[in-house]
Design a protein around this motif. Structure first.
Motif, PDB file in Angstrom:
ATOM      1  N   MET A   1       0.838  -1.179   0.000  1.00  0.00           N
ATOM      2  CA  MET A   1       0.000   0.000   0.000  1.00  0.00           C
ATOM      3  C   MET A   1       0.887   1.248   0.000  1.00  0.00           C
ATOM      4  SD  MET A   1      -3.177   1.182   2.471  1.00  0.00           S
ATOM      5  CE  MET A   1      -3.445  -0.462   2.955  1.00  0.00           C
ATOM      6  N   ILE A   2       0.428   2.284  -0.659  1.00  0.00           N
ATOM      7  CA  ILE A   2       1.182   3.519  -0.779  1.00  0.00           C
ATOM      8  C   ILE A   2       0.940   4.388   0.445  1.00  0.00           C
ATOM      9  CG2 ILE A   2       1.360   5.648  -2.117  1.00  0.00           C
ATOM     10  CD1 ILE A   2       0.688   3.962  -4.568  1.00  0.00           C
ATOM     11  N   ASP A   3       2.026   4.963   0.976  1.00  0.00           N
ATOM     12  CA  ASP A   3       1.923   5.864   2.119  1.00  0.00           C
ATOM     13  C   ASP A   3       1.640   7.278   1.617  1.00  0.00           C
ATOM     14  OD1 ASP A   3       2.157   7.195   4.568  1.00  0.00           O
ATOM     15  OD2 ASP A   3       4.332   7.366   4.362  1.00  0.00           O
ATOM     16  N   VAL A   4       0.520   7.843   2.027  1.00  0.00           N
ATOM     17  CA  VAL A   4       0.166   9.223   1.653  1.00  0.00           C
ATOM     18  C   VAL A   4      -0.208  10.020   2.904  1.00  0.00           C
ATOM     19  CG1 VAL A   4      -0.506   8.734  -0.721  1.00  0.00           C
ATOM     20  CG2 VAL A   4      -2.185   8.510   1.109  1.00  0.00           C
ATOM     21  N   SER A   5       0.378   9.645   4.030  1.00  0.00           N
ATOM     22  CA  SER A   5       0.012  10.236   5.309  1.00  0.00           C
ATOM     23  C   SER A   5       0.580  11.633   5.521  1.00  0.00           C
ATOM     24  CB  SER A   5       0.461   9.322   6.451  1.00  0.00           C
ATOM     25  OG  SER A   5       1.861   9.121   6.376  1.00  0.00           O
ATOM     26  N   SER A   6       1.631  11.972   4.815  1.00  0.00           N
ATOM     27  CA  SER A   6       2.241  13.296   4.998  1.00  0.00           C
ATOM     28  C   SER A   6       2.297  14.042   3.663  1.00  0.00           C
ATOM     29  CB  SER A   6       3.655  13.158   5.558  1.00  0.00           C
ATOM     30  OG  SER A   6       4.514  12.604   4.578  1.00  0.00           O
ATOM     31  N   ARG A   7       2.511  15.320   3.768  1.00  0.00           N
ATOM     32  CA  ARG A   7       2.653  16.157   2.571  1.00  0.00           C
ATOM     33  C   ARG A   7       3.816  15.670   1.719  1.00  0.00           C
ATOM     34  NH1 ARG A   7       1.938  22.396   1.753  1.00  0.00           N
ATOM     35  NH2 ARG A   7       0.152  21.877   3.003  1.00  0.00           N
TER      36      ARG A   7
ATOM     37  N   SER B   1       5.118  12.607   1.575  1.00  0.00           N
ATOM     38  CA  SER B   1       4.828  11.319   0.934  1.00  0.00           C
ATOM     39  C   SER B   1       3.880  11.503  -0.246  1.00  0.00           C
ATOM     40  CB  SER B   1       4.263  10.316   1.941  1.00  0.00           C
ATOM     41  OG  SER B   1       3.037  10.745   2.472  1.00  0.00           O
ATOM     42  N   ARG B   2       2.937  12.438  -0.143  1.00  0.00           N
ATOM     43  CA  ARG B   2       2.040  12.723  -1.280  1.00  0.00           C
ATOM     44  C   ARG B   2       2.818  13.360  -2.427  1.00  0.00           C
ATOM     45  NH1 ARG B   2      -1.234  13.849   3.035  1.00  0.00           N
ATOM     46  NH2 ARG B   2      -0.878  16.097   2.912  1.00  0.00           N
ATOM     47  N   ARG B   3       3.749  14.258  -2.096  1.00  0.00           N
ATOM     48  CA  ARG B   3       4.588  14.875  -3.130  1.00  0.00           C
ATOM     49  C   ARG B   3       5.392  13.802  -3.850  1.00  0.00           C
ATOM     50  NH1 ARG B   3       9.353  15.884  -4.454  1.00  0.00           N
ATOM     51  NH2 ARG B   3      10.273  15.129  -2.535  1.00  0.00           N
ATOM     52  N   GLN B   4       5.955  12.880  -3.099  1.00  0.00           N
ATOM     53  CA  GLN B   4       6.725  11.792  -3.709  1.00  0.00           C
ATOM     54  C   GLN B   4       5.838  10.935  -4.613  1.00  0.00           C
ATOM     55  OE1 GLN B   4       8.635   9.723  -0.489  1.00  0.00           O
ATOM     56  NE2 GLN B   4      10.228  11.277  -0.270  1.00  0.00           N
ATOM     57  N   PHE B   5       4.614  10.668  -4.161  1.00  0.00           N
ATOM     58  CA  PHE B   5       3.689   9.883  -4.978  1.00  0.00           C
ATOM     59  C   PHE B   5       3.394  10.590  -6.292  1.00  0.00           C
ATOM     60  CE2 PHE B   5      -0.737   9.275  -6.334  1.00  0.00           C
ATOM     61  CZ  PHE B   5      -0.657   7.960  -6.756  1.00  0.00           C
ATOM     62  N   TYR B   6       3.013  11.884  -6.213  1.00  0.00           N
ATOM     63  CA  TYR B   6       2.610  12.616  -7.411  1.00  0.00           C
ATOM     64  C   TYR B   6       3.767  12.948  -8.349  1.00  0.00           C
ATOM     65  CZ  TYR B   6      -2.183  12.993  -5.816  1.00  0.00           C
ATOM     66  OH  TYR B   6      -3.475  12.696  -5.437  1.00  0.00           O
ATOM     67  N   THR B   7       4.987  12.784  -7.903  1.00  0.00           N
ATOM     68  CA  THR B   7       6.132  12.989  -8.798  1.00  0.00           C
ATOM     69  C   THR B   7       6.739  11.663  -9.249  1.00  0.00           C
ATOM     70  OG1 THR B   7       7.646  13.241  -6.926  1.00  0.00           O
ATOM     71  CG2 THR B   7       6.710  15.269  -7.864  1.00  0.00           C
ATOM     72  N   SER B   8       6.155  10.551  -8.825  1.00  0.00           N
ATOM     73  CA  SER B   8       6.693   9.234  -9.183  1.00  0.00           C
ATOM     74  C   SER B   8       6.449   8.906 -10.652  1.00  0.00           C
ATOM     75  CB  SER B   8       6.061   8.138  -8.310  1.00  0.00           C
ATOM     76  OG  SER B   8       4.711   7.935  -8.663  1.00  0.00           O
ATOM     77  N   THR B   9       7.301   8.086 -11.194  1.00  0.00           N
ATOM     78  CA  THR B   9       7.160   7.632 -12.577  1.00  0.00           C
ATOM     79  C   THR B   9       5.866   6.847 -12.752  1.00  0.00           C
ATOM     80  OG1 THR B   9       9.558   7.552 -12.825  1.00  0.00           O
ATOM     81  CG2 THR B   9       8.264   6.287 -14.406  1.00  0.00           C
ATOM     82  N   ALA B  10       5.539   6.014 -11.771  1.00  0.00           N
ATOM     83  CA  ALA B  10       4.306   5.208 -11.864  1.00  0.00           C
ATOM     84  C   ALA B  10       3.077   6.105 -11.992  1.00  0.00           C
ATOM     85  CB  ALA B  10       4.179   4.307 -10.638  1.00  0.00           C
ATOM     86  N   TRP B  11       3.004   7.173 -11.161  1.00  0.00           N
ATOM     87  CA  TRP B  11       1.858   8.080 -11.234  1.00  0.00           C
ATOM     88  C   TRP B  11       1.837   8.825 -12.573  1.00  0.00           C
ATOM     89  CZ3 TRP B  11      -2.827   9.119 -10.120  1.00  0.00           C
ATOM     90  CH2 TRP B  11      -3.357  10.368 -10.414  1.00  0.00           C
ATOM     91  N   ARG B  12       2.969   9.323 -12.996  1.00  0.00           N
ATOM     92  CA  ARG B  12       3.018  10.095 -14.245  1.00  0.00           C
ATOM     93  C   ARG B  12       2.584   9.261 -15.448  1.00  0.00           C
ATOM     94  NH1 ARG B  12       7.715  14.544 -14.031  1.00  0.00           N
ATOM     95  NH2 ARG B  12       7.349  15.206 -11.892  1.00  0.00           N
ATOM     96  N   LYS B  13       3.029   8.008 -15.487  1.00  0.00           N
ATOM     97  CA  LYS B  13       2.637   7.124 -16.598  1.00  0.00           C
ATOM     98  C   LYS B  13       1.142   6.813 -16.543  1.00  0.00           C
ATOM     99  CE  LYS B  13       7.023   4.842 -17.473  1.00  0.00           C
ATOM    100  NZ  LYS B  13       7.754   3.557 -17.452  1.00  0.00           N
TER     101      LYS B  13
ATOM    102  N   HIS C   1      -8.046   8.538   1.977  1.00  0.00           N
ATOM    103  CA  HIS C   1      -8.895   7.550   2.637  1.00  0.00           C
ATOM    104  C   HIS C   1      -8.764   6.154   2.035  1.00  0.00           C
ATOM    105  CE1 HIS C   1     -10.693  10.810   4.816  1.00  0.00           C
ATOM    106  NE2 HIS C   1     -11.059  11.403   3.699  1.00  0.00           N
ATOM    107  N   TYR C   2      -8.377   6.081   0.766  1.00  0.00           N
ATOM    108  CA  TYR C   2      -8.277   4.799   0.057  1.00  0.00           C
ATOM    109  C   TYR C   2      -6.941   4.689  -0.678  1.00  0.00           C
ATOM    110  CZ  TYR C   2     -13.325   4.751   0.825  1.00  0.00           C
ATOM    111  OH  TYR C   2     -14.575   4.771   1.390  1.00  0.00           O
ATOM    112  N   PRO C   3      -5.825   4.688   0.048  1.00  0.00           N
ATOM    113  CA  PRO C   3      -4.517   4.628  -0.637  1.00  0.00           C
ATOM    114  C   PRO C   3      -4.326   3.349  -1.449  1.00  0.00           C
ATOM    115  CG  PRO C   3      -4.258   4.339   1.736  1.00  0.00           C
ATOM    116  CD  PRO C   3      -5.690   4.725   1.490  1.00  0.00           C
TER     117      PRO C   3
END
Length: 107
Positions: free
Chosen positions: A1-7, A9-21, A61-63
């Motif tokens: 599961m992806i950690d999105v608990s902090s600002r 961690s969310r920044r890292q998620f939204y800049t990840s290659t997986a998210w961009r693709k 709420h649903y990572p």
């Protein structure tokens, strides 16, 4: 599961290659068009507005659905802000202030 608990961690998620693709795949799937505008019979595409990819089930709420393409849709910035009730979005009928004067006319 992806950690999105902090600002961070969310920044890292939204800049990840997986998210961009995946974001690109959603935009292509949705023909670079806001899905709420389309449902209203309007066409709002990337040359007219900023398009954002929205998590239908909210990321915080649903990572577990963070990278589920069926949990994503394309929305224009206005509809995305409306959905999250943020920024300068005003609910219809709630504000008495007008952005224009209805007594103006040009002759």
């Amino acid at each position: 599961m992806i950690d999105v608990s902090s600002r961070e961690s969310r920044r890292q998620f939204y800049t990840s290659t997986a998210w961009r693709k995946l974001r690109r795949k959603v935009l292509i799937r949705d023909h670079f068009e806001c899905q709420w505008c389309a449902a209203e019979g309007k066409v709002t595409m990337s040359d007219q507005s900023i398009l954002e990819v929205d998590h239908i089930k909210e990321l915080e709420h649903y990572p577990e659905f963070a990278l589920d393409i069926d949990n994503l849709r394309t929305l224009c910035k206005e509809h995305h802000n409306q959905r999250h009730e943020r920024f300068e979005f005003r609910k219809k009928g709630k504000s008495k202030k007008k952005d224009y004067r209805d007594d103006e006319w040009w002759g």
